[in-house]
Design a protein around this motif. Sequence first.
Motif: not given
Length: 383
Positions: A358-372, A348-354
């Motif tokens: 923002i949630r990652w759940s459950p905590c499984t998986g790899t290389n999931n990224v939030v940037t900018n 998830f990147k280059n977003l404006t969230v109003t």
Amino acid sequence: MRRPHRRSALLAAAILTATGATAGLGAGPAAAADCGALSYQSQAVLSGSTWTSTYGGSTVYSGTDMRAAVQAAVSALPASRTSKQNVLVRGSGSISANSRISLPSYTLIDVCGTINVTGTGSGDQAPIYSRGTHDVEVAHLTVSGAPLYGIFLRSVYNVILGQITMNLSSGLGIRIDNYGDTSVMSRNIRLDAANVSGASSHAVETYGVDGITIGTVTARNVGESGLLLNQTINATVGTVDAENAGTGTGYAAFRMANRNGRIGSSYATNVRVGTVKARGGGRGVFCVSESGGAVIDRVDIADTGNNSILVENCYNVTIAGVSGTVTGGGEVRISSRTEFAPSSDITFKNLTVTNTNIRWSPCTGTNNVVTNVTRVNSTLTWC
């Protein structure tokens, strides 16, 4: 032959340049001409209450049945042809939901009028139907009423759908699949513009397609998704613009499902979407059931009733490659069910969230990224 309106031709060319053309199909008559502006080998024309179908100067049908008139005009084309021949339909009329107009290979149909679908039916009936064919084109089409499907294409290749408008009271807009022989994908498909309202199911749905270029899907008040891609690879989409798509459901303005974007066992990027715009409805973007290999450049999502964005058991997905806004509605979330490998390589990147989280759940998986990502009245819950 009447010359195409220059402005319309230039606009169509600009759209085609922006979205790209499916290999081998070229610009095609649908992208270049107004309705009725081509040369036609066969015609079905309404005068008063009488349809008259002609081919080569000979009358092949005269009567009040629109479906019979159009089918007669199509069937009059030489069965042995090896290149497209063109059929003009000029006039509006009604056909039964339990019937179809069937297009064989090497057929272009240009409908300058409205096909209104009445009554009820079952199965794969549609006012425009083609199965096991190739080199088929629907240059212009307007459908109203209650079809089971507005357009139904099965196990096809080298298909162009031009300017398609559907103002429906129920049914599914456009369905393209490979269920005639699932060992071979439908392929080399182009859809320039679909404007669908009132469908009780999806505006546009694919299943088992390799190679599709879509210009714009505009969906208004449809019961399920605006654009749903199932098990579809090598897809390029310009814009999905949906209002109230899938209200009260888990469907979305844009949905990918059933291993969409998976080539072999990998998820190299092969699904590219320019813009997803969603207002209200169910979800904005939904990726599910081992789908992925996708980049959405821009999102503009507001006030969805379910998740604004949900990525569930998907792999190698980027939202948004360029920019995006998410306002209100449900969470932006990465999730996973236990029956599939967990979501991985999600960005998830280059977003404006109003006014949503923002949630990652459950905590499984790899290389999931939030940037900018800029958050306004928005919490981030990340693993």
